[in-house]
Design a protein around this motif. Sequence first.
Motif, PDB file in Angstrom:
ATOM      1  N   LYS A 169      -3.374  14.107   7.531  1.00 40.46           N
ATOM      2  CA  LYS A 169      -4.463  13.134   7.402  1.00 40.46           C
ATOM      3  C   LYS A 169      -4.726  12.423   8.721  1.00 40.46           C
ATOM      4  O   LYS A 169      -5.891  12.218   9.117  1.00 40.46           O
ATOM      5  CB  LYS A 169      -4.109  12.112   6.314  1.00 40.46           C
ATOM      6  CG  LYS A 169      -4.062  12.695   4.907  1.00 40.46           C
ATOM      7  CD  LYS A 169      -3.700  11.615   3.896  1.00 40.46           C
ATOM      8  CE  LYS A 169      -3.670  12.181   2.480  1.00 40.46           C
ATOM      9  NZ  LYS A 169      -3.305  11.141   1.478  1.00 40.46           N
ATOM     10  N   GLN A 170      -3.644  12.055   9.411  1.00 41.38           N
ATOM     11  CA  GLN A 170      -3.808  11.378  10.694  1.00 41.38           C
ATOM     12  C   GLN A 170      -4.454  12.290  11.721  1.00 41.38           C
ATOM     13  O   GLN A 170      -5.287  11.854  12.521  1.00 41.38           O
ATOM     14  CB  GLN A 170      -2.440  10.901  11.187  1.00 41.38           C
ATOM     15  CG  GLN A 170      -2.511  10.060  12.458  1.00 41.38           C
ATOM     16  CD  GLN A 170      -1.139   9.610  12.921  1.00 41.38           C
ATOM     17  OE1 GLN A 170      -0.127  10.009  12.354  1.00 41.38           O
ATOM     18  NE2 GLN A 170      -1.098   8.784  13.949  1.00 41.38           N
ATOM     19  N   LYS A 172      -6.609  14.748  11.141  1.00 43.99           N
ATOM     20  CA  LYS A 172      -8.037  14.844  10.846  1.00 43.99           C
ATOM     21  C   LYS A 172      -8.786  13.594  11.275  1.00 43.99           C
ATOM     22  O   LYS A 172      -9.902  13.658  11.826  1.00 43.99           O
ATOM     23  CB  LYS A 172      -8.234  15.097   9.344  1.00 43.99           C
ATOM     24  CG  LYS A 172      -7.818  16.484   8.896  1.00 43.99           C
ATOM     25  CD  LYS A 172      -8.643  17.544   9.604  1.00 43.99           C
ATOM     26  CE  LYS A 172      -8.256  18.939   9.161  1.00 43.99           C
ATOM     27  NZ  LYS A 172      -9.038  19.976   9.903  1.00 43.99           N
ATOM     28  N   GLU A 173      -8.185  12.448  11.046  1.00 42.97           N
ATOM     29  CA  GLU A 173      -8.825  11.200  11.464  1.00 42.97           C
ATOM     30  C   GLU A 173      -8.952  11.125  12.981  1.00 42.97           C
ATOM     31  O   GLU A 173      -9.995  10.707  13.518  1.00 42.97           O
ATOM     32  CB  GLU A 173      -8.014  10.021  10.931  1.00 42.97           C
ATOM     33  CG  GLU A 173      -8.613   8.665  11.279  1.00 42.97           C
ATOM     34  CD  GLU A 173      -7.768   7.510  10.766  1.00 42.97           C
ATOM     35  OE1 GLU A 173      -8.114   6.360  11.085  1.00 42.97           O
ATOM     36  OE2 GLU A 173      -6.768   7.777  10.069  1.00 42.97           O
ATOM     37  N   ASN A 176     -11.773  13.369  14.233  1.00 41.65           N
ATOM     38  CA  ASN A 176     -13.100  12.782  14.016  1.00 41.65           C
ATOM     39  C   ASN A 176     -13.396  11.697  15.057  1.00 41.65           C
ATOM     40  O   ASN A 176     -14.522  11.629  15.592  1.00 41.65           O
ATOM     41  CB  ASN A 176     -13.186  12.198  12.603  1.00 41.65           C
ATOM     42  CG  ASN A 176     -13.104  13.285  11.540  1.00 41.65           C
ATOM     43  OD1 ASN A 176     -13.472  14.440  11.779  1.00 41.65           O
ATOM     44  ND2 ASN A 176     -12.610  12.919  10.349  1.00 41.65           N
ATOM     45  N   ARG A 177     -12.425  10.873  15.350  1.00 41.65           N
ATOM     46  CA  ARG A 177     -12.640   9.814  16.351  1.00 41.65           C
ATOM     47  C   ARG A 177     -12.824  10.399  17.738  1.00 41.65           C
ATOM     48  O   ARG A 177     -13.663   9.924  18.521  1.00 41.65           O
ATOM     49  CB  ARG A 177     -11.461   8.839  16.327  1.00 41.65           C
ATOM     50  CG  ARG A 177     -11.349   8.047  15.030  1.00 41.65           C
ATOM     51  CD  ARG A 177     -10.122   7.159  15.027  1.00 41.65           C
ATOM     52  NE  ARG A 177     -10.191   6.152  16.090  1.00 41.65           N
ATOM     53  CZ  ARG A 177      -9.208   5.287  16.354  1.00 41.65           C
ATOM     54  NH1 ARG A 177      -8.083   5.317  15.629  1.00 41.65           N
ATOM     55  NH2 ARG A 177      -9.338   4.402  17.329  1.00 41.65           N
TER      56      ARG A 177
END
Length: 345
Positions: A169-170, A172-173, A176-177
């Motif tokens: 999850k981290q 993917k985040e 995106n950033r």
Amino acid sequence: MAEGPGTGPRLAELLAAGRRLWEEVETGAEPSSGAPAVQEKVRQGLDALQQAAAMVAQLDLFSENEELEEIASADLKYLLLPALLGALTLKQVDLSRRLEHLESARAHFWRFLKLCKSYGLGSFHLPAAATGPPGEEDAESPSPGRPAAAQPSLVAMASSRQAKIERYKQKKELENRLASMSTCVESGQADEDQIREFYILQIQKWINTSLEEMESIDQEMVILRSRATAKQPSAPPHATARQVRAPMKPFILTRDAAQAKVFGAGYPGLPTVTVDDWYEQRRRQGVLSAQGAPQRTPAGITDEDLQKQEKKEEEDDEEALQKARNWDDWKDTHPRGYGNRQNMG
């Protein structure tokens, strides 16, 4: 700073070239990573990154005794050199040196993680520096005979699974950033704070990638080492005893003296006559009958007597046959119980 006159641009160019080649290999359209064109890019990328790493070590850009705030924003990107070296090292496809490449890539990833840990970039557990030899690994691996405390518990397995989910999850985040900030930074419109945040996000992304790659490397190294151990020829435990023992002489067991005379007492004695010749000789001597059963001729009996005896046996056989036929005819005309008057009232 690495952007000093003479050395800065050259170092930046080497890092950019190495990273560009890694991205081309990672996202290339080649059907196989073992293609000559792909391996040439891997070789060129490794050369560029190794030169850049040597220059970073010569300039002494990073130290475990300093804080993250003391590093210039433009120099943060050079923290990625060990991770990029490890990623490109894994792209080599020489099977004869696969274990060597895995150990080298693992060492690069571990140096990168250790450097990030010293600067406080991310909260993660630093893996061991190197995997032990096969004997030590076997000693540390759980086995049925070991205590229950040494076995991997369900709680630990669940924690590991949860950590992998959180890392995913981290990751993917962070992607995106980074995608939203990359255009601004590459165009030169970002200020120093944005550049610093962009490089820190890149480092955090590579921390997750390095942890995943090290787990995969450890698993593959165990397989390669066990395969190499299985290929080694193992000497039989009692080979020496079998070599010292004298060979046993083969022999033939016979049923009687006659068979021993024909085949000899043992190998390699050769038979003096064939089985058919021996049987014919014995039959002519009257020892064996037509069915092959051994018989002894009584003393004092001549051939004439034998012929008379055979004729009598044939006649006896005819009389017995006639008697049986008559008995059958009598039973046809006389029912069972005929002539029994004892049970009548």
